[in-house]
Design a protein around this motif. Structure first.
Motif, PDB file in Angstrom:
ATOM      1  N   ALA A  93       0.837  -1.205   0.000  1.00 10.73           N
ATOM      2  CA  ALA A  93       0.000   0.000   0.000  1.00 10.73           C
ATOM      3  C   ALA A  93       0.871   1.253   0.000  1.00 10.73           C
ATOM      4  CB  ALA A  93      -0.923   0.007   1.209  1.00 10.73           C
ATOM      5  N   VAL A  94       0.520   2.193  -0.881  1.00 10.02           N
ATOM      6  CA  VAL A  94       1.225   3.472  -0.954  1.00 10.02           C
ATOM      7  C   VAL A  94       0.197   4.585  -0.799  1.00 10.02           C
ATOM      8  CG1 VAL A  94       2.642   4.992  -2.379  1.00 10.02           C
ATOM      9  CG2 VAL A  94       2.996   2.512  -2.465  1.00 10.02           C
ATOM     10  N   PHE A  95       0.444   5.503   0.121  1.00 12.16           N
ATOM     11  CA  PHE A  95      -0.483   6.617   0.308  1.00 12.16           C
ATOM     12  C   PHE A  95       0.318   7.900   0.482  1.00 12.16           C
ATOM     13  CE2 PHE A  95       0.306   4.402   4.236  1.00 12.16           C
ATOM     14  CZ  PHE A  95       0.604   5.398   5.161  1.00 12.16           C
ATOM     15  N   GLY A  96      -0.293   9.023   0.114  1.00 13.25           N
ATOM     16  CA  GLY A  96       0.414  10.283   0.207  1.00 13.25           C
ATOM     17  C   GLY A  96      -0.440  11.461  -0.199  1.00 13.25           C
ATOM     18  N   VAL A  97       0.211  12.608  -0.344  1.00 15.61           N
ATOM     19  CA  VAL A  97      -0.450  13.845  -0.775  1.00 15.61           C
ATOM     20  C   VAL A  97       0.323  14.416  -1.955  1.00 15.61           C
ATOM     21  CG1 VAL A  97      -1.473  14.404   1.450  1.00 15.61           C
ATOM     22  CG2 VAL A  97       0.841  15.177   0.937  1.00 15.61           C
ATOM     23  N   GLU A  98      -0.394  15.132  -2.838  1.00 14.29           N
ATOM     24  CA  GLU A  98       0.241  15.701  -4.023  1.00 14.29           C
ATOM     25  C   GLU A  98      -0.420  17.024  -4.369  1.00 14.29           C
ATOM     26  OE1 GLU A  98       1.624  13.216  -7.432  1.00 14.29           O
ATOM     27  OE2 GLU A  98       0.139  14.366  -8.569  1.00 14.29           O
ATOM     28  N   MET A  99       0.386  17.953  -4.897  1.00 13.80           N
ATOM     29  CA  MET A  99      -0.109  19.231  -5.412  1.00 13.80           C
ATOM     30  C   MET A  99       0.369  19.395  -6.850  1.00 13.80           C
ATOM     31  SD  MET A  99       0.549  21.795  -2.182  1.00 13.80           S
ATOM     32  CE  MET A  99       2.300  21.417  -2.131  1.00 13.80           C
ATOM     33  N   ASP A 100      -0.393  20.131  -7.642  1.00 11.38           N
ATOM     34  CA  ASP A 100       0.044  20.403  -9.011  1.00 11.38           C
ATOM     35  C   ASP A 100      -0.458  21.769  -9.463  1.00 11.38           C
ATOM     36  OD1 ASP A 100      -2.435  20.062 -10.993  1.00 11.38           O
ATOM     37  OD2 ASP A 100      -2.613  18.534  -9.446  1.00 11.38           O
ATOM     38  N   TYR A 101       0.264  22.326 -10.437  1.00 14.11           N
ATOM     39  CA  TYR A 101      -0.139  23.579 -11.073  1.00 14.11           C
ATOM     40  C   TYR A 101       0.085  23.411 -12.568  1.00 14.11           C
ATOM     41  CZ  TYR A 101      -0.360  28.513 -12.360  1.00 14.11           C
ATOM     42  OH  TYR A 101      -0.711  29.706 -12.937  1.00 14.11           O
ATOM     43  N   THR A 102      -0.964  23.716 -13.366  1.00 12.87           N
ATOM     44  CA  THR A 102      -0.925  23.450 -14.800  1.00 12.87           C
ATOM     45  C   THR A 102      -1.367  24.673 -15.587  1.00 12.87           C
ATOM     46  OG1 THR A 102      -1.478  21.124 -14.375  1.00 12.87           O
ATOM     47  CG2 THR A 102      -1.752  21.918 -16.634  1.00 12.87           C
ATOM     48  N   LEU A 103      -0.588  25.043 -16.591  1.00  6.51           N
ATOM     49  CA  LEU A 103      -0.961  26.095 -17.535  1.00  6.51           C
ATOM     50  C   LEU A 103      -1.691  25.452 -18.702  1.00  6.51           C
ATOM     51  CD1 LEU A 103       2.339  28.192 -17.571  1.00  6.51           C
ATOM     52  CD2 LEU A 103       0.222  28.705 -16.335  1.00  6.51           C
ATOM     53  N   THR A 104      -2.803  26.045 -19.116  1.00  3.06           N
ATOM     54  CA  THR A 104      -3.637  25.462 -20.166  1.00  3.06           C
ATOM     55  C   THR A 104      -3.836  26.435 -21.316  1.00  3.06           C
ATOM     56  OG1 THR A 104      -5.661  26.212 -19.066  1.00  3.06           O
ATOM     57  CG2 THR A 104      -4.875  24.002 -18.504  1.00  3.06           C
ATOM     58  N   ASP A 105      -4.253  25.889 -22.445  1.00  2.00           N
ATOM     59  CA  ASP A 105      -4.588  26.693 -23.626  1.00  2.00           C
ATOM     60  C   ASP A 105      -5.994  26.309 -24.061  1.00  2.00           C
ATOM     61  OD1 ASP A 105      -4.470  28.364 -25.791  1.00  2.00           O
ATOM     62  OD2 ASP A 105      -3.366  26.958 -27.060  1.00  2.00           O
ATOM     63  N   LEU A 106      -6.956  26.637 -23.213  1.00  3.90           N
ATOM     64  CA  LEU A 106      -8.355  26.290 -23.455  1.00  3.90           C
ATOM     65  C   LEU A 106      -9.101  27.567 -23.818  1.00  3.90           C
ATOM     66  CD1 LEU A 106      -8.814  23.874 -20.419  1.00  3.90           C
ATOM     67  CD2 LEU A 106      -8.390  23.259 -22.814  1.00  3.90           C
ATOM     68  N   ASP A 107      -9.498  27.680 -25.070  1.00  3.37           N
ATOM     69  CA  ASP A 107     -10.082  28.932 -25.553  1.00  3.37           C
ATOM     70  C   ASP A 107     -10.963  28.631 -26.757  1.00  3.37           C
ATOM     71  OD1 ASP A 107     -10.687  31.536 -26.041  1.00  3.37           O
ATOM     72  OD2 ASP A 107      -8.663  32.168 -26.544  1.00  3.37           O
ATOM     73  N   ASN A 108     -12.182  29.151 -26.734  1.00  3.77           N
ATOM     74  CA  ASN A 108     -13.090  28.936 -27.851  1.00  3.77           C
ATOM     75  C   ASN A 108     -13.916  30.197 -28.075  1.00  3.77           C
ATOM     76  OD1 ASN A 108     -15.309  28.209 -29.553  1.00  3.77           O
ATOM     77  ND2 ASN A 108     -14.996  26.078 -29.027  1.00  3.77           N
ATOM     78  N   VAL A 109     -13.907  30.693 -29.302  1.00  3.65           N
ATOM     79  CA  VAL A 109     -14.756  31.816 -29.712  1.00  3.65           C
ATOM     80  C   VAL A 109     -15.561  31.363 -30.925  1.00  3.65           C
ATOM     81  CG1 VAL A 109     -14.864  34.205 -30.486  1.00  3.65           C
ATOM     82  CG2 VAL A 109     -13.022  33.471 -28.954  1.00  3.65           C
ATOM     83  N   SER A 110     -16.867  31.443 -30.830  1.00  5.83           N
ATOM     84  CA  SER A 110     -17.730  30.992 -31.931  1.00  5.83           C
ATOM     85  C   SER A 110     -19.057  31.749 -31.863  1.00  5.83           C
ATOM     86  CB  SER A 110     -17.962  29.491 -31.847  1.00  5.83           C
ATOM     87  OG  SER A 110     -18.502  29.129 -30.600  1.00  5.83           O
ATOM     88  N   PRO A 111     -19.844  31.692 -32.921  1.00  7.08           N
ATOM     89  CA  PRO A 111     -21.128  32.400 -32.905  1.00  7.08           C
ATOM     90  C   PRO A 111     -22.057  31.865 -31.816  1.00  7.08           C
ATOM     91  CG  PRO A 111     -20.508  31.813 -35.140  1.00  7.08           C
ATOM     92  CD  PRO A 111     -19.559  31.093 -34.239  1.00  7.08           C
ATOM     93  N   CYS A 112     -22.756  32.783 -31.180  1.00  6.16           N
ATOM     94  CA  CYS A 112     -23.763  32.377 -30.198  1.00  6.16           C
ATOM     95  C   CYS A 112     -24.991  31.806 -30.916  1.00  6.16           C
ATOM     96  CB  CYS A 112     -24.199  33.582 -29.365  1.00  6.16           C
ATOM     97  SG  CYS A 112     -22.873  34.361 -28.424  1.00  6.16           S
ATOM     98  N   PHE A 113     -25.935  31.339 -30.122  1.00  7.75           N
ATOM     99  CA  PHE A 113     -27.203  30.893 -30.686  1.00  7.75           C
ATOM    100  C   PHE A 113     -27.847  32.037 -31.462  1.00  7.75           C
ATOM    101  CE2 PHE A 113     -31.787  30.231 -30.454  1.00  7.75           C
ATOM    102  CZ  PHE A 113     -31.896  28.936 -30.937  1.00  7.75           C
TER     103      PHE A 113
END
Length: 228
Positions: A93-113
């Motif tokens: 059994a292995v147990f522990g704690v972890e932290m992370d920080y991630t830079l993303t490129d999530l972007d969407n521009v499109s016509p609305c309804f």
């Protein structure tokens, strides 16, 4: 003399592979000195101790707008960041704690309804603090993880005819969970693959009017970790 020699050998085995010197907290555990029938360690590789690493990912953002005209649109893109944590191993059994920080490129521009407007949604970073619980089989570690997640969120509607933009943003909080596998290439180098799903609480953003979103982010991560 033979009896004394036997006692000394027994004490030596107990100090190296017994329970005489148990570790504290998340310090080096030597697999918590779990022994096999021959007096050797049950685990060939010890996952205990601190670590830090880099990861890359492909991420997916789903704004989940509650507006009937679906003002916010989904997006996906490349991501990369840093992670670090600390493990303790007890037998398999292995147990522990972890932290992370991630830079993303999530972007969407499109016509609305309503085609008189363009709609946009984006996220530039996310982070998490999580617990991990896994099963170690020699140099493989199969694990699950869950905890708290954070992310930024930006959006706007834009009147096409005048280019007038109505923008708002928020910092999201929520939960995250997932799982993956790690492989120890050497004592200090590990490779990993992980899937995570992060679900964030509702936020009302004010564009040309108020829109309520409850975003989620999914990611498939691949990384390399240095153990200490």
């Amino acid at each position: 003399m033979a009896s004394l020699t036997g006692v000394l050998l027994t004490a030596l085995v107990m100090s190296n592979c017994g329970y005489a010197d148990q570790p504290f907290a998340f310090t080096k555990s030597n697999c918590d000195s779990a022994c096999d029938s021959l007096g050797g360690h049950e685990c060939v590789y010890d996952w205990s101790g601190p670590y830090v690493g880099l990861h890359s990912a492909w991420s997916f953002l789903d704004p989940q707008s509650e507006a009937l005209n679906h003002v916010q649109n989904s997006s996906n893109g490349f991501a990369g960041g840093i992670h670090g944590g600390i493990n303790r191993q007890k037998g398999h059994a292995v147990f522990g704690v972890e932290m992370d920080y991630t830079l993303t490129d999530l972007d969407n521009v499109s016509p609305c309804f309503n085609p008189a407007y363009n709609c946009a949604a984006s996220s530039n970073w996310n982070a998490s603090v999580r617990g991990r619980l896994g099963f170690a089989y020699d140099r493989f570690l199969f694990f699950g993880t869950a905890g708290y997640a954070f992310a930024d969120y930006h959006g706007y509607t834009q009147l096409v005819a005048t280019a007038t933009k109505f923008a708002d943003d928020a910092t999201l909080t929520g939960g995250t969970y997932g799982g993956g596998i790690e492989y120890a290439v050497s004592r200090n180098l590990r490779l990993r693959s992980e899937y995570r799903f992060s679900n964030f609480s509702e936020e009302t953003l004010n564009y040309d009017r108020g829109y309520t979103v409850s975003p989620n982010i999914q990611s498939v991560n691949f990384g390399a970790t240095v153990a200490f």
